[in-house]
Design a protein around this motif. Structure first.
Motif, mmCIF file in Angstrom:
data_model
loop_
_atom_site.group_PDB
_atom_site.id
_atom_site.type_symbol
_atom_site.label_atom_id
_atom_site.label_comp_id
_atom_site.label_asym_id
_atom_site.label_seq_id
_atom_site.Cartn_x
_atom_site.Cartn_y
_atom_site.Cartn_z
ATOM 1 N N THR A 197 0.883 -1.233 0.026
ATOM 2 C CA THR A 197 -0.126 -0.254 0.093
ATOM 3 C C THR A 197 1.046 1.458 0.101
ATOM 4 O O THR A 197 0.327 2.327 -0.714
ATOM 5 C CB THR A 197 -1.075 0.108 1.337
ATOM 6 O OG1 THR A 197 -1.482 -1.095 1.185
ATOM 7 C CG2 THR A 197 -2.031 1.125 1.054
ATOM 8 N N HIS A 198 1.873 1.113 0.665
ATOM 9 C CA HIS A 198 2.635 2.292 1.000
ATOM 10 C C HIS A 198 4.046 2.447 0.218
ATOM 11 O O HIS A 198 4.911 3.192 0.675
ATOM 12 C CB HIS A 198 2.654 2.760 2.352
ATOM 13 C CG HIS A 198 1.391 2.925 3.042
ATOM 14 N ND1 HIS A 198 0.647 3.839 2.815
ATOM 15 C CD2 HIS A 198 0.769 2.017 3.854
ATOM 16 C CE1 HIS A 198 -0.675 3.953 3.459
ATOM 17 N NE2 HIS A 198 -0.396 2.647 4.221
ATOM 18 N N SER A 199 4.299 1.551 -0.510
ATOM 19 C CA SER A 199 5.893 1.229 -1.156
ATOM 20 C C SER A 199 5.775 1.449 -2.542
ATOM 21 O O SER A 199 4.520 1.413 -3.409
ATOM 22 C CB SER A 199 6.544 0.169 -0.555
ATOM 23 O OG SER A 199 6.254 -0.930 -1.354
ATOM 24 N N LEU A 200 6.864 1.411 -3.034
ATOM 25 C CA LEU A 200 6.929 1.533 -4.760
ATOM 26 C C LEU A 200 6.677 0.304 -5.201
ATOM 27 O O LEU A 200 6.037 0.230 -6.328
ATOM 28 C CB LEU A 200 8.696 1.755 -5.284
ATOM 29 C CG LEU A 200 8.867 1.833 -6.754
ATOM 30 C CD1 LEU A 200 8.405 3.054 -7.234
ATOM 31 C CD2 LEU A 200 10.279 1.893 -6.838
ATOM 32 N N LEU A 201 6.714 -0.701 -4.466
ATOM 33 C CA LEU A 201 6.256 -2.083 -4.808
ATOM 34 C C LEU A 201 4.901 -2.366 -5.228
ATOM 35 O O LEU A 201 4.650 -3.184 -6.310
ATOM 36 C CB LEU A 201 6.732 -3.094 -3.877
ATOM 37 C CG LEU A 201 8.177 -3.392 -3.416
ATOM 38 C CD1 LEU A 201 8.227 -4.444 -2.567
ATOM 39 C CD2 LEU A 201 8.895 -3.393 -4.596
ATOM 40 N N GLY A 202 3.950 -1.832 -4.612
ATOM 41 C CA GLY A 202 2.565 -1.683 -4.882
ATOM 42 C C GLY A 202 2.194 -0.771 -6.268
ATOM 43 O O GLY A 202 0.986 -1.028 -6.755
ATOM 44 N N ARG A 203 3.214 -0.070 -6.718
ATOM 45 C CA ARG A 203 2.336 0.769 -7.811
ATOM 46 C C ARG A 203 2.228 0.105 -9.213
ATOM 47 O O ARG A 203 1.433 0.497 -9.989
ATOM 48 C CB ARG A 203 3.418 1.964 -8.057
ATOM 49 C CG ARG A 203 3.692 2.781 -7.020
ATOM 50 C CD ARG A 203 4.664 3.933 -7.224
ATOM 51 N NE ARG A 203 4.998 4.891 -6.176
ATOM 52 C CZ ARG A 203 5.637 5.986 -6.105
ATOM 53 N NH1 ARG A 203 6.367 6.346 -7.250
ATOM 54 N NH2 ARG A 203 5.757 6.858 -5.023
ATOM 55 N N LEU A 204 2.721 -1.201 -9.083
ATOM 56 C CA LEU A 204 2.542 -1.824 -10.314
ATOM 57 C C LEU A 204 1.328 -2.750 -10.172
ATOM 58 O O LEU A 204 0.745 -3.614 -11.013
ATOM 59 C CB LEU A 204 3.733 -2.854 -10.880
ATOM 60 C CG LEU A 204 4.989 -1.976 -11.413
ATOM 61 C CD1 LEU A 204 6.037 -2.879 -11.501
ATOM 62 C CD2 LEU A 204 4.457 -1.193 -12.471
#
Length: 344
Positions: A197-204
């Motif tokens: 929810t709150h890191s770069l990982l979730g953007r994809l």
């Protein structure tokens, strides 16, 4: 002899002897129980300690009476017990942690209580602290009640068992002679939520889009295998692969969360199973938690060649019953958990 009533389906059930409350951060569950620890009725609400109808003690009373007020009125002599975050520093009243080793009797001896405006007494269970001399402290609050319920259901598990409790803060608990002797907490669920929810990982990761079953299974398996082959310090690099596997189209975007889940669960299992290996050969491994999450952990354990001994449902009501009995609130019953059966 216990009084009994006949239900609408013709089954004879015992008269109520206890009102038990499983009171967590986000929810409140109430159970009306008979002398065989059977649940006669149960209810739930969203009034956990962080979502009360109003602030302070009045909010706790309002939540309780809103859920179980008619039970309290209909059974003015029944004891009321509560476990979970209701006894935390942010709860109704703080019930300080007790040190390991701990069982239902220790919890009862170190319990605290509140008196409602009506004069009704509510007994609240403490949490448990494990503070080994050669390690760091660890705490639980609520899981100790579930453990008490699990131990009561099987005397063999009480003698020796390891209990894995998947969740936001997963616990791996060591049981010996009916007592919690030690445990380790893993922030697996919270890490997953924060990273997604709150890191770069979730953007994809697309919101509201489910992966195909075969893609979900493969992504979870890839995460597990990464955890199994990890060397010291590899986790931060493996976490970034959640992004790179998506950017390179090695995994579909909707499956990336399942890779992340497999990776984090795999690292937890690797550590937890090392703890299990330190226990005596043949120690039962029990799973307690949300059924869907436990099924995911069962899949993970299978990748390590392990089959759990049992997957248990909600053992908190039975644990609250044992806590009440140990506290002497059910005087017609033995406080020895092994002597109180769930069926007549």
């Amino acid at each position: 002899m216990d009084r009994s009533v006949t239900s609408s389906n013709g089954l004879t059930i015992g008269a109520p002897v206890l009102i038990a409350l499983d009171w967590g951060t986000s929810s409140l569950r109430g159970f009306l129980m008979d002398s065989y620890a059977r649940i006669l009725a149960e209810r739930s609400s969203s009034h956990g300690i962080q979502n009360l109808p109003q602030p302070g003690a009045a909010g706790f009373e309002a939540a309780l009476t809103g859920l179980c007020g008619d039970w309290l009125d209909a059974h003015p002599a029944l004891p009321v017990v509560a476990g979970g975050m209701v006894g935390s520093a942010q709860g109704w009243v703080e019930a300080p942690y007790v040190a390991t080793p701990a069982d239902a009797m220790v919890l009862a001896n170190k319990s605290t209580h509140v008196i409602m405006a009506t004069g009704r007494r509510v007994l609240i269970a403490p949490g448990v602290l494990h503070d080994p001399a050669d390690g760091t402290p660890d705490v639980m609050r609520g899981e100790e009640i579930q453990i008490a319920g699990a131990v009561a259901e099987n005397a063999g598990w009480g003698r020796n068992a390891c209990v894995a409790m998947p969740g936001t803060h997963s616990k791996w608990v060591r049981i010996s002679d009916g007592r919690i002797t030690g445990f380790t907490t893993y922030m697996t669920g919270e890490l997953f939520a924060v990273l997604k929810t709150h890191s770069l990982l979730g953007r994809l990761m697309p919101a509201g889009v489910d992966a195909k079953a075969e893609d979900e299974e493969e992504a979870f398996a890839i995460g597990l295998r990464a955890a199994q082959s990890a060397g010291p310090g590899d986790l931060p690099h493996q976490l970034f692969a959640t992004r790179s596997l998506g950017l390179t189209k090695r995994l579909p975007a909707e499956a990336l969360a399942h890779y992340l889940s497999g990776l984090l669960i795999g690292h937890e299992l690797r550590s937890g199973l090392a703890l299990l290996a330190e226990m005596s050969a043949g120690t039962p491994l029990l799973l307690i938690g949300d059924p869907g999450l436990c099924r995911r952990y069962t899949r993970g354990l299978a990748a390590f060649g392990i089959t759990p001994t049992a997957q248990l449902g909600n053992t908190a009501p039975r644990g609250l019953f044992q806590f009440a009995a140990a506290a002497g609130l059910l005087p017609s019953l033995s406080a020895n958990s092994s002597s109180i059966k769930s069926t007549p």
